[in-house]
Design an enzyme around this catalytic site. Structure first.
Site, PDB file in Angstrom:
ATOM      1  CB  SER A  76      45.102  28.326  52.963  1.00  0.00           C
ATOM      2  OG  SER A  76      44.595  28.327  51.638  1.00  0.00           O
ATOM      3  CD  GLU A 202      37.614  39.944  45.342  1.00  0.00           C
ATOM      4  OE1 GLU A 202      38.763  39.962  45.819  1.00  0.00           O
ATOM      5  OE2 GLU A 202      36.856  40.941  45.347  1.00  0.00           O
ATOM      6  CG  ASP A 208      41.457  41.138  48.298  1.00  0.00           C
ATOM      7  OD1 ASP A 208      40.551  40.347  47.983  1.00  0.00           O
ATOM      8  OD2 ASP A 208      42.660  40.875  48.100  1.00  0.00           O
ATOM      9  CB  SER A 302      40.147  27.349  40.596  1.00  0.00           C
ATOM     10  OG  SER A 302      39.420  27.616  41.786  1.00  0.00           O
TER      11      SER A 302
END
Length: 306
Positions: A76, A202, A208, A302
């Site tokens: 992405s 997350e 997930d 990050s």
């Protein structure tokens, strides 16, 4: 099996390509979070994220006769830019499959680094199948975004630098998408500080790993709707999942609003731009998601491709 020695070797291998990013602190952030936080600012990394570490290690590990045929990846944005930069360093061609709804800034940057971009619909098409087809047709090497030992070893170099700079800390907090960064970081962190507590973070709708941990196996989810575009994975990696299961204490979840608040505090007080995916670890600290008893945390920011 990825070892701490492979991560240390990767750190040497990728030096010609990457930046050694700073570790920053903020008294105001510490006061708000109740923690002593050390931020590894990979938003200042080449390509604007940690992804160059894994991409560089992967491409520099490809045999010379194969690297001449080029590389292909699917992403992405941040992995796309990283592969393009590493390919440019090695004077080879990069073809990247990117979703049609990829952030415009990441799409433009990937093209600017010299890559050929192939668009796809993330809700109807399989990005891995597209990348595999292109590699098969061209003879190029497929560079996976996270689920490969070379990628994991490269990503782990960020935590190695971070912990070398902080000394002993109670916890390591890492954004969690595919799991390459968290896997590599966990391996090297446990080798340097065996008692360190490690947490992956997350977005709440991109959970997930959180669901997979509860189920005790890899669980697939629908493409998540979250501003953290770099963490919109739908299934944990076959290699990364068992590493994370073994070394990571807990998967923490943050909302999009919590991510926004962390981004704004980092921008207004520390004067640094961090993208949503890069700010989830800071959000977890700011909104007190870590267990009680933790006083200090090394946090990886990050990326900064906002």
């Amino acid at each position: 099996m990825i070892t701490q020695q492979q991560i240390r070797e990767a750190a040497v291998r990728i030096q010609p390509i990457i930046h050694h990013t700073p570790v920053m602190t903020s008294q105001l952030f510490d006061a708000a979070s109740g923690l002593r936080c050390y931020f590894k600012c990979e938003n200042f990394q080449r390509g604007g994220s940690f992804k160059i570490r894994g991409a560089a290690n992967f491409l520099l590990s490809i045999p010379e006769e194969d690297i001449r045929k080029g590389v292909v990846a699917f992403s992405s944005g941040n992995h796309a830019q990283a592969v393009a930069i590493a390919a440019g360093h090695l004077n080879t061609k990069a073809t990247i499959a990117m979703p049609e709804d990829a952030p415009a800034s990441k799409l433009a940057a990937t093209k600017a680094y010299g890559a050929t971009v192939v668009s796809y619909d993330r809700f109807k098409e399989d990005r891995e199948a597209i990348g595999t087809r292109i590699a098969s047709e061209t003879g190029a090497t497929l560079v996976p975004p996270f689920d490969h030992p070379w990628i994991i070893a490269g990503q782990g170099t960020a935590a190695r630098e971070l912990l070398d700079g902080t000394g002993q800390v109670d916890a390591l907090v890492v954004p969690l998408g595919g799991g390459g960064l968290l896997s590599g970081s966990s391996i090297i962190a446990k080798s340097q500080q065996p008692d360190i507590r490690i947490f992956g973070v997350e977005p709440e709708s991109g959970n997930d790993y959180y669901l997979s941990r509860k189920a005790g196996k890899r669980v697939s989810i629908a493409p998540p709707d979250t501003i953290a575009d770099g963490l919109r994975t739908t299934l944990p990696g076959a290699i990364t999942f068992p590493i994370i299961e073994n070394l990571v204490e807990e998967i923490l979840l943050v909302t999009d609003d919590e991510i926004r608040a962390a981004m704004e505090l980092l921008r207004s007080r520390m004067k640094i731009v961090v993208e949503p995916s890069g700010a989830v670890g800071a959000a977890a600290c700011l909104f007190h998601k870590l267990p009680e008893g933790i006083r200090s945390a090394a946090v990886i920011l990050s990326g900064g491709n906002l």
